[in-house]
Design an enzyme around this catalytic site. Structure first.
Site, PDB file in Angstrom:
ATOM      1  N   ASP A 214      39.572  38.616  37.314  1.00  0.00           N
ATOM      2  CA  ASP A 214      38.896  38.164  38.519  1.00  0.00           C
ATOM      3  C   ASP A 214      37.393  38.435  38.458  1.00  0.00           C
ATOM      4  OD1 ASP A 214      39.284  37.438  41.485  1.00  0.00           O
ATOM      5  OD2 ASP A 214      38.176  39.309  41.635  1.00  0.00           O
ATOM      6  N   GLU A 278      37.725  34.410  35.296  1.00  0.00           N
ATOM      7  CA  GLU A 278      37.147  33.586  36.363  1.00  0.00           C
ATOM      8  C   GLU A 278      35.645  33.865  36.375  1.00  0.00           C
ATOM      9  OE1 GLU A 278      37.077  33.242  41.216  1.00  0.00           O
ATOM     10  OE2 GLU A 278      36.991  35.155  40.184  1.00  0.00           O
TER      11      GLU A 278
HETATM   12  C1  GLC Z   1      37.733  36.012  43.220  1.00  0.00           C
HETATM   13  C2  GLC Z   1      39.015  35.642  43.928  1.00  0.00           C
HETATM   14  C3  GLC Z   1      38.743  35.544  45.403  1.00  0.00           C
HETATM   15  C4  GLC Z   1      38.265  36.899  45.895  1.00  0.00           C
HETATM   16  C5  GLC Z   1      37.052  37.362  45.089  1.00  0.00           C
HETATM   17  C6  GLC Z   1      36.745  38.795  45.349  1.00  0.00           C
HETATM   18  O1  GLC Z   1      36.776  35.030  43.322  1.00  0.00           O
HETATM   19  O2  GLC Z   1      39.536  34.453  43.393  1.00  0.00           O
HETATM   20  O3  GLC Z   1      39.866  35.123  46.128  1.00  0.00           O
HETATM   21  O4  GLC Z   1      37.938  36.828  47.253  1.00  0.00           O
HETATM   22  O5  GLC Z   1      37.277  37.239  43.697  1.00  0.00           O
HETATM   23  O6  GLC Z   1      37.679  39.614  44.712  1.00  0.00           O
END
Ligand code: GLC
Length: 544
Positions: A214, A278
């Site tokens: 993440d 991500e």
């Molecule tokens: C990422 C997740 C999102 C979350 C953020 C903070 O972007 O996909 O849902 O709010 O991280 O952890």
């Protein structure tokens, strides 16, 4: 097709290719997938009950969004214990049962790991905030105020407002790039890295096959806390203070790469473990490439190109895919048209009347991309964005930034399983978010019974991708991209597949000689060789 045998995927053996390359991965948002105990919130036993639906689609793996112990301020992306399941979702035994069932069905299991921050209720933070001398004093990012008492730097949080919050116990500020209840870990500290790798090992030992990492470019900040410069005006809408800065010091420190190498070393000890980062933000392309370069970083990364796009055009697809040339040393991309962080694509990309046709075109285009494709739960049904009134909003980002929100709640609504059942068979209680009338009509059981449904089309396309090396693994060439028509060619070994997509609402006649003659593999919206009606699309296996 109701028995387990019937849903076993038909993978072609690929001895030299790791399972994840070219894979289709189905994202499950646990709160909204299936509720087994009537509390209105989905859970792990609910996922296990419904895994046959996923296997039947013909995907290779699931990615399950966080189910770890959490106060749920950011719905699980605020972890209070990395190695336990939140009681809302079940127990570790339920997790093991889910993995076992997934593996029986031939599905790999990928889980979410949130390393940039924890919850403020994580015992590590509770210890760290006690004073400036405890064992975990340096596990989070603490800093003294400026001489005038203001925060140590001008950094702003993604969800709105300053990225620093004062803590009276330590008489210092702590950093949080998201909510103030999501304190930023100090991953520059080798002890923190060791602890996070320990978490990874815990889940690998429990049998997971991969990780989604993440917000990975938020993992490390500039330890000298330099101010971010203002962002130049590029015409984009600014809705939060965060949008007014170039985010170069609060995140994106080059040492993230060293941690990534440690992750890779660990994962390599366990075989073909899939790792996908991500990566959002202005530097996403550069960072994704660095995070996935060569053989000692992550396998893949995905960004927000399609997730935040207002429109899907041939040129847009061409530009997105061109960022990932098939060149030695360049990583392998992953793509998402939809997920839990962005409004449903059909609500962004086409008018109300075109949705049905557009959904078919979109499914064919998505399954024809080079890279991994991540299908978000409900995308196979053509779910659209549900309008959530202010009083029913759950997402803290939406509540803070109303009405200029990222609209995540409307894409997180529960899955409709059974059209005739109250709450679509998702729960026998009151669902945590409304299902939406229109989405209820798109329920799984209704679409399963209709051979011409989007669900059945998506299943056929996913299987086609799985069974044809050109679609799953082949090179990607854009033959033509104008306002309406996108023509591509995917080649692997002796196989060449051409894809023709009319992304517009007017008919398109494609130029003679654009693609070679061959066998039609799939067609949507009445497309035939040479002619594409509005939103028509065709896949042709070309004679070489
Ligand atoms: C990422 C997740 C999102 C979350 C953020 C903070 O972007 O996909 O849902 O709010 O991280 O952890």
């Amino acid at each position: 097709m109701k028995t387990s045998e019937a849903v076993l995927p038909s993978t072609k053996p690929q001895p030299d290719v790791p399972w994840w390359r070219g894979a289709a991965i189905y994202q499950i948002y646990p709160r909204s997938f299936c509720d087994s105990n009537g509390d209105g919130i989905g859970d792990l036993p609910g996922i296990t009950q419904r895994l046959e639906h996923v296997a039947r689609l013909g995907v290779d793996a699931i990615w399950v969004s966080p189910f770890f112990k959490s106060p749920m301020r950011d719905f699980g992306y605020d972890v209070a214990d990395y190695c336990d399941v939140d009681p809302i979702f079940g127990t570790l035994a339920d997790f093991d049962a889910m993995v076992k069932r997934a593996h029986e069905l031939g599905l790999k299991v990928t889980i979410d790991q949130v390393y940039a921050h924890t919850s403020d209720l994580h015992p590590w933070f509770e210890e760290s905030r006690q004073d400036q001398l405890n064992d975990k004093a340096d596990w989070y990012v603490w800093a003294d105020p400026r001489p005038d008492g203001s925060p140590p730097s001008n950094w702003q949080s993604v969800f709105g407002g300053p990225a620093w919050t004062w803590d009276a116990r330590r008489k210092q500020y702590y950093l949080h790039n998201f909510l103030s209840s999501q304190p930023q870990m100090n991953a520059h500290n080798p002890d923190v890295q060791d602890a996070l790798l320990g978490v990874m090992r815990f889940w690998l030992d429990r049998g997971v096959d991969g990780f989604r990492l993440d917000a990975l470019n938020f993992l490390m900040h500039d330890p000298t806390l330099r101010d971010n410069p203002p962002a130049p005006d590029d015409g984009r809408r600014k809705t939060r203070p965060f949008d007014y800065q170039l985010k170069i010091y609060n995140q994106s420190h080059p040492d993230i790469l060293r941690f990534i190498q440690r992750v890779r070393e660990l994962c390599d000890q366990y075989g073909a473990v899939f790792t996908v980062a991500e990566v959002g933000g202005d530097l996403a392309e550069t960072e994704m490439k660095a995070f996935t370069a060569g053989e000692d970083h992550l396998n893949s990364a995905y960004g927000f190109d399609f997730l935040y796009a207002d429109k899907l055009t041939p040129k847009f697809v061409e530009q997105a895919v061109a960022k990932w040339p098939d060149t030695p040393g360049i990583g392998w991309p992953s793509w998402a048209f939809e997920n839990h962080d962005a409004p449903r694509a059909l609500s962004r990309w086409c008018g109300l009347d075109d949705r049905e046709a557009f959904a078919r075109l979109k499914a064919m285009l998505f399954t024809s991309l080079r890279g991994n494709i991540i299908v978000y739960q409900g995308e196979e049904l053509g779910l659209t964005q549900v309008e959530i009134p202010f009083e029913q909003l759950q997402d803290p980002e939406a509540i803070a930034n109303w009405p200029l929100t990222l609209s995540r709640d409307g894409a997180r609504t529960p899955m409709p399983w059974v059209v005739q059942s109250g709450e679509g068979g998702f729960t026998c209680g009151a669902p945590w978010l409304p299902l939406g009338e229109e989405n209820l009509a798109r329920a799984v059981d209704r679409q399963e019974a209709d051979p011409s449904s989007l669900l059945n089309l998506t299943t056929r396309l996913l299987r086609l991708r799985r069974e044809n090396d050109a679609l799953r693994l082949g090179s990607f060439q854009v033959l033509h991209a104008d306002e309406c028509l996108l023509a591509i060619r995917r080649v692997s070994g002796e196989q060449s597949i051409a894809g023709l997509f009319n992304l517009s609402s007017v008919p398109v006649v494609w130029p003679q000689g654009l693609v070679r003659d061959g066998k039609e593999l799939a067609s949507v919206n009445g497309a035939i060789v040479g002619q594409l009606p509005p939103f028509g699309a065709l896949l042709i296996e070309e004679r070489i």
